[in-house]
Design an enzyme around this catalytic site. Structure first.
Site, mmCIF file in Angstrom:
data_model
loop_
_atom_site.group_PDB
_atom_site.id
_atom_site.type_symbol
_atom_site.label_atom_id
_atom_site.label_comp_id
_atom_site.label_asym_id
_atom_site.label_seq_id
_atom_site.Cartn_x
_atom_site.Cartn_y
_atom_site.Cartn_z
ATOM 1 N N CYS A 1 56.716 16.454 2.188
ATOM 2 C CA CYS A 1 55.292 16.793 2.114
ATOM 3 C C CYS A 1 54.487 15.941 3.094
ATOM 4 O O CYS A 1 53.632 16.451 3.825
ATOM 5 C CB CYS A 1 54.785 16.607 0.688
ATOM 6 S SG CYS A 1 53.041 17.038 0.477
ATOM 7 N N CYS B 1 54.644 16.579 -7.898
ATOM 8 C CA CYS B 1 53.444 17.314 -8.315
ATOM 9 C C CYS B 1 53.728 18.703 -8.856
ATOM 10 O O CYS B 1 53.058 19.177 -9.765
ATOM 11 C CB CYS B 1 52.436 17.385 -7.169
ATOM 12 S SG CYS B 1 53.001 18.325 -5.726
#
Length: 382
Positions: free
Chosen positions: A120, A217
């Site tokens: 990410c 997440c």
């Protein structure tokens, strides 16, 4: 505005006033990035807050301890309103799925243990978001990561955070030299997280007591298998648990439910000595188990290397360094032997247990806090 050599460098390293220095702050909605934005705004910088919506915020509204969705976007917006700077939300859901979530699922199905937070940072936050910051004519982009950027004789260097308990260098090894020129990490020098929360309270931020994010997440409650089953139907097909000689010891409920080094939950009782998962074979759907000593690894093949040391990686002599092969483990002495511009063999001075393909191997300069880069562990380590 052009740099003025007669002016001293401001706190972000530019020879101009803070008011003439635009900085995009990547705001996750947590206390760390909120403090960075508030701190820079108070110093008089031209701050622009940007939050990425990375996955379905409707499904995440009630999920605490994540980032980049629902309540977190709301929290980032409130901080920006309180401190008086503009805030934008960018929809990166499709990009995030293609660049991070899909690879996460495929890596797990291939028997690896991926680290999506690194991908990410590498493919979304420090690539596309950084490009957006440049489009906004920002002089730099700041984040709330606990890591330090120091200017050395050959340019910016990446260094571990002052607080070893908060250090995020394992997750940021793939930051390129070009990105490092543009990035700033204002919290890396702080001695503890308590200092960050004290600053949040000083600025009156609503997130001062907000809990730190814990899970990946997009993985609620750390349940990787349930996420992968949704992304890849049929991924949890059952198979056999076998020993290192191929003898069948039992049945399992899907390779995706197991990780290298796992001992509990194998469901094969009646054995004198405990057995550990030593290999995952998705093609045969075998979970291979063996004694603890079978987990010991000394030679680790590494590829996709991002080199942050001086000079090109290819052609470097073998050198003694410290390496970290899991985020939760301290750096250990090792020797790096470059094989090409992006591949190396890492020899650990003392064998490590549970080295898994898909994890990162991060290089540290022995005797200093400097991060020399790192790469990805692949194949079966030996």
């Amino acid at each position: 505005m052009a740099l003025d050599d007669t002016l001293p460098l401001n706190s972000l390293g530019f020879a101009k006033s803070p008011a003439d220095t635009r900085v995009v702050v990547a705001m996750s909605g947590g206390v760390d990035s909120s403090v960075v934005a508030a701190m820079l705004a108070e110093e008089g910088y031209d701050v622009v807050g940007v939050t990425l919506q990375l996955y379905d915020h409707g499904a995440a509204l009630a999920k605490k301890g994540a980032c980049c969705a629902g309540q977190d976007i709301h929290d980032a917006r409130r901080v920006a309103e309180a401190m008086g700077f503009p805030h934008y939300v960018l929809d990166y859901e499709n990009m995030f799925r293609e660049a991070v979530i899909d690879e996460f699922a495929d890596a797990y199905l291939a028997g690896a243990t991926p680290v999506p937070c690194i991908r990410c940072n590498e493919r979304v936050k420090f690539k596309d978001l950084l490009a957006t910051a440049r489009d906004l004519d920002a002089d730099c982009m700041a984040t709330g990561h606990y890591i330090q950027r120091k200017v050395g004789p050959n340019g910016p260097e990446l260094h571990s955070a002052a607080d070893p308990n908060r250090d995020q260098s394992y997750f940021l090894f793939s930051t390129t030299p070009e990105q490092l020129e543009y990035l700033r990490f204002p919290l890396g020098h702080l001695a503890s997280k308590a200092e960050t929360r004290a600053l949040a309270a000083k600025y009156g931020l609503s997130v001062a007591d907000k809990p730190d994010s814990q899970d990946i997440c997009f993985v609620p409650n750390g349940n990787y298998a349930s996420v992968i089953e949704k992304l890849r139907p049929g991924a949890a097909d059952p198979g056999q648990i076998v020993d290192m000689d191929g003898n069948v010891l039992g049945e399992h409920r899907g390779v995706i439910h197991y990780t290298i080094g796992q001992r509990r939950g194998l469901g094969i009782g009646g054995l004198v000595d405990p057995l550990y998962v030593v290999k995952l074979d998705p093609e045969t759907r075998h979970v291979v188990v063996g004694p603890k000593e079978a987990l010991a690894t000394r030679t680790v093949p590494v590829r996709e290397i991002n080199w942050l040391g001086d000079g090109p990686f290819e052609g470097q002599p073998e050198r003694q360094v410290l390496v970290r092969i899991r985020s939760t483990r301290p750096p250990r002495p090792a020797v790096i032997r470059p094989l090409s511009a992006t591949e190396a063999e890492v020899e650990l001075m003392d064998p490590e247990e549970g080295v898994s393909p898909g994890q990162a191997c991060v290089f540290y300069e022995d005797g200093t806090s400097r991060i020399l880069g790192g790469g990805w562990i692949w194949r079966g380590a030996a």
